[in-house]
Design an enzyme around this catalytic site. Structure first.
Site, PDB file in Angstrom:
ATOM      1  N   GLU A 295      91.227  74.335  78.361  1.00 32.79           N
ATOM      2  CA  GLU A 295      90.860  73.287  77.388  1.00 32.79           C
ATOM      3  C   GLU A 295      89.550  73.661  76.704  1.00 32.79           C
ATOM      4  O   GLU A 295      88.589  74.059  77.369  1.00 32.79           O
ATOM      5  CB  GLU A 295      90.708  71.951  78.140  1.00 32.79           C
TER       6      GLU A 295
ATOM      7  N   GLY B  60      98.215  60.264  68.537  1.00 27.85           N
ATOM      8  CA  GLY B  60      96.900  60.020  69.120  1.00 27.85           C
ATOM      9  C   GLY B  60      96.894  59.990  70.640  1.00 27.85           C
ATOM     10  O   GLY B  60      95.969  59.475  71.249  1.00 27.85           O
ATOM     11  N   ALA B  61      97.921  60.542  71.279  1.00 27.55           N
ATOM     12  CA  ALA B  61      97.992  60.543  72.745  1.00 27.55           C
ATOM     13  C   ALA B  61      97.523  61.880  73.307  1.00 27.55           C
ATOM     14  O   ALA B  61      97.687  62.154  74.491  1.00 27.55           O
ATOM     15  CB  ALA B  61      99.416  60.255  73.199  1.00 27.55           C
ATOM     16  N   GLY B  62      96.965  62.722  72.456  1.00 27.57           N
ATOM     17  CA  GLY B  62      96.526  64.038  72.912  1.00 27.57           C
ATOM     18  C   GLY B  62      97.697  64.995  73.091  1.00 27.57           C
ATOM     19  O   GLY B  62      97.583  66.016  73.750  1.00 27.57           O
TER      20      GLY B  62
ATOM     21  N   SER C  52      99.370  66.268  70.470  1.00 31.48           N
ATOM     22  CA  SER C  52      99.375  67.114  69.281  1.00 31.48           C
ATOM     23  C   SER C  52     100.484  66.797  68.293  1.00 31.48           C
ATOM     24  O   SER C  52     101.210  67.684  67.831  1.00 31.48           O
ATOM     25  CB  SER C  52      99.429  68.593  69.690  1.00 31.48           C
ATOM     26  N   SER C  53     100.566  65.535  67.932  1.00 31.24           N
ATOM     27  CA  SER C  53     101.521  65.152  66.889  1.00 31.24           C
ATOM     28  C   SER C  53     101.142  65.788  65.558  1.00 31.24           C
ATOM     29  O   SER C  53     102.015  66.091  64.742  1.00 31.24           O
ATOM     30  CB  SER C  53     101.577  63.626  66.756  1.00 31.24           C
ATOM     31  N   SER C  54      99.849  66.029  65.327  1.00 27.90           N
ATOM     32  CA  SER C  54      99.439  66.600  64.035  1.00 27.90           C
ATOM     33  C   SER C  54      99.954  68.033  63.885  1.00 27.90           C
ATOM     34  O   SER C  54     100.498  68.393  62.835  1.00 27.90           O
ATOM     35  CB  SER C  54      97.920  66.543  63.863  1.00 27.90           C
TER      36      SER C  54
ATOM     37  N   ASP D   6      97.346  74.447  69.505  1.00 31.16           N
ATOM     38  CA  ASP D   6      98.400  73.461  69.276  1.00 31.16           C
ATOM     39  C   ASP D   6      99.494  74.007  68.365  1.00 31.16           C
ATOM     40  O   ASP D   6     100.682  73.803  68.608  1.00 31.16           O
ATOM     41  CB  ASP D   6      97.813  72.185  68.661  1.00 31.16           C
TER      42      ASP D   6
ATOM     43  N   TYR E 268      83.973  66.555  68.821  1.00 34.65           N
ATOM     44  CA  TYR E 268      84.681  67.842  68.892  1.00 34.65           C
ATOM     45  C   TYR E 268      83.936  68.894  68.076  1.00 34.65           C
ATOM     46  O   TYR E 268      83.674  70.006  68.535  1.00 34.65           O
ATOM     47  CB  TYR E 268      86.108  67.650  68.379  1.00 34.65           C
TER      48      TYR E 268
HETATM   49  P1  ADP Z   1      97.312  64.189  67.963  1.00 34.70           P
HETATM   50  O1  ADP Z   1      97.539  65.444  67.187  1.00 34.70           O
HETATM   51  O2  ADP Z   1      96.628  64.456  69.272  1.00 34.70           O
HETATM   52  O3  ADP Z   1      98.533  63.357  68.148  1.00 34.70           O
HETATM   53  P2  ADP Z   1      95.641  63.665  65.703  1.00 34.70           P
HETATM   54  O4  ADP Z   1      94.602  62.640  65.421  1.00 34.70           O
HETATM   55  O5  ADP Z   1      95.248  65.088  65.618  1.00 34.70           O
HETATM   56  O6  ADP Z   1      96.276  63.298  67.128  1.00 34.70           O
HETATM   57  O7  ADP Z   1      96.846  63.473  64.694  1.00 34.70           O
HETATM   58  C1  ADP Z   1      97.418  62.206  64.520  1.00 34.70           C
HETATM   59  C2  ADP Z   1      97.625  61.987  63.030  1.00 34.70           C
HETATM   60  O8  ADP Z   1      98.715  62.795  62.562  1.00 34.70           O
HETATM   61  C3  ADP Z   1      98.032  60.555  62.716  1.00 34.70           C
HETATM   62  O9  ADP Z   1      96.888  59.739  62.548  1.00 34.70           O
HETATM   63  C4  ADP Z   1      98.783  60.739  61.399  1.00 34.70           C
HETATM   64  O10 ADP Z   1      97.879  60.849  60.321  1.00 34.70           O
HETATM   65  C5  ADP Z   1      99.452  62.099  61.588  1.00 34.70           C
HETATM   66  N1  ADP Z   1     100.826  61.931  62.098  1.00 34.70           N
HETATM   67  C6  ADP Z   1     101.309  62.326  63.286  1.00 34.70           C
HETATM   68  N2  ADP Z   1     102.629  62.021  63.410  1.00 34.70           N
HETATM   69  C7  ADP Z   1     102.988  61.409  62.262  1.00 34.70           C
HETATM   70  C8  ADP Z   1     104.212  60.858  61.756  1.00 34.70           C
HETATM   71  N3  ADP Z   1     105.341  60.864  62.471  1.00 34.70           N
HETATM   72  N4  ADP Z   1     104.184  60.310  60.527  1.00 34.70           N
HETATM   73  C9  ADP Z   1     103.066  60.285  59.807  1.00 34.70           C
HETATM   74  N5  ADP Z   1     101.901  60.800  60.206  1.00 34.70           N
HETATM   75  C10 ADP Z   1     101.842  61.347  61.421  1.00 34.70           C
HETATM   76 MG    MG Z   2      95.979  66.795  66.516  1.00 35.42          MG
END
Ligand code: ADP
Ligand code: MG
Length: 384
Positions: free
Chosen positions: A35, A124-126, A128-130, A174, A226
């Site tokens: 990490e 936002g659960a860590g 890595s949705s982004s 990520d 960060y």
């Molecule tokens: P993480 O990557 O850990 O989940 P981040 O803060 O880096 O958290 O990214 C989350 C952001 O990515 C959300 O606030 C949103 O802007 C974008 N995002 C993620 N998934 C989606 C989705 N399915 N639709 C629209 N935006 C999304």
């Molecule tokens: Mg992210």
């Protein structure tokens, strides 16, 4: 566009008046160990999770980029690709727009598209949705514009998109995890040269379960903190005459500490010992199997808590309660200040561990954690 109960392909047609050309999926990830090492040229050991962002996409040849998400109410965001500029796109749409902007900056003559994103990666659960979102869009553009870029190149494009357009100074872990992980394996990655090894990780075969305990905490300080941590690491490397902290071995630490201001000592200790934990994890995994990872995970959490100080009371409690309930090891995963804790446990004890963490949270007055079971899953792919 809110679409509860409607298939995304139908939603796409309703939104844009035609069908998508294809569907590209890119997963979220959990990092087993390593990490805050990826912006120090170090080592990481993530797995991709089953949850993914799916991009339904149709290429457009008029330079218009239309973006919608099943998670975001309202009409599609419409942008002109030639006019894209960092800071010019607000909110979530910056992430997909960033990928298009970065491909154009890299000299790939890509144009517009109609895009609908659908995701089961908790935001936002860590997890890595982004990066999953960026990689799904990058994979779609790679195919639809016939760019013929390798997975590693697409990961670098996605990272640059997040760094330069969205403005988040993330490392490469990520995006690499989302692009190149394989089902049934962890990704041992050297973030300096992106050399990677797929390390078989048969949790079920070993009678083990990897729980993901999402604390549902996201602290506002995360972004600034960060960047400050990253800057601290770069400053320390500079003071030591190194190009990155990766070049420091555990045996070098006492001499290095003597040359650093006190406030940088714990940062350097975390990064150097964490790189060492990745190496040891790989070794243990290959020689003794996944159960041997437990103590390394727990030691990694202590380092994040005491040296890097990116944990928070909720993640500390989750890790502690999991181990007290019989987990082999537990640690916070991801950037920190909230997010998720992973706990490696015998499958027979998994429910008891999850219940113990939920019980500890209830007693502390925290929101109930969301619990997932992480199975090492495939990286980005075209699904239709
Ligand atoms: P993480 O990557 O850990 O989940 P981040 O803060 O880096 O958290 O990214 C989350 C952001 O990515 C959300 O606030 C949103 O802007 C974008 N995002 C993620 N998934 C989606 C989705 N399915 N639709 C629209 N935006 C999304
Ligand atoms: Mg992210």
């Amino acid at each position: 566009m809110t679409t509860t109960g409607t298939a995304p392909a139908s939603t796409f047609e309703e939104l844009y008046g035609h069908a998508p050309e294809g569907v590209w999926a890119a997963p979220g990830r959990v990092n087993l160990i390593g990490e805050h090492t990826d912006y120090n040229d170090g080592f990481v050991l993530p797995i991709a999770i089953p949850q993914a962002v799916r991009a339904y996409v149709r290429r457009r040849d008029d330079g218009v980029l239309r973006l919608a998400s099943t998670r975001v109410p309202g009409p599609a965001v419409e942008l002109d690709v030639a006019g894209l500029a960092p800071g010019g796109v607000a909110g979530w749409a910056a992430y997909p727009a960033a990928v298009v902007w970065t491909l154009r900056r890299a000299g790939r003559g890509v144009g517009g598209a109609d895009v609908l994103l659908d995701s089961d990666v908790p935001g936002g659960a860590g997890l890595s949705s982004s990066a999953a979102l960026e990689c799904a869009v990058a994979a779609a553009y790679n195919d639809l514009y016939e760019l013929k870029l390798e997975a590693g190149e697409l990961a670098l494009i996605a990272q640059r998109a997040e760094n330069e357009f969205v403005g988040v100074p993330c490392g490469i872990m990520d995006q690499m995890a989302s692009m190149v992980c394989r089902a049934g394996a962890a990704l041992y990655l050297d973030t300096r040269d992106l050399s990677a090894r797929h390390v078989p990780l048969d949790l079920a075969g070993a009678g083990l379960t990897l729980l993901v305990l999402d604390t549902r905490v996201q602290h506002d300080l995360a972004d600034g903190a960060y960047a400050a941590l990253r800057a601290g690491c770069e400053r320390a490397a500079g003071l030591l005459g190194l190009s990155a902290l990766r070049d420091l071995a555990p045996a070098d630490l006492p001499a290095a500490f003597a040359r650093l201001p006190a406030e940088l000592v714990p940062l350097v200790r975390h990064v150097v010992t964490e790189n060492d934990r990745v190496e040891r994890a790989l070794d243990e995994l290959e020689r003794h199997g996944p159960a041997a990872l437990g103590p390394i995970l727990t030691a990694g959490h202590a380092s994040l808590r005491d040296d890097y100080r990116t944990s928070c009371p909720e993640t500390d409690l989750a890790a502690e309660a999991a181990v007290a309930a019989g987990a082999l090891g537990a640690r916070m995963t991801g950037g920190g200040f909230g997010g998720s804790v992973i706990a490696l446990t015998e499958t027979a004890k998994a429910q008891a561990v999850a219940d113990a963490v939920a019980g500890a949270f209830a007693k502390a007055g925290y929101a109930e954690p969301h619990v997932y079971r992480a199975v090492p899953s495939a990286g980005a792919r075209r699904e239709a």
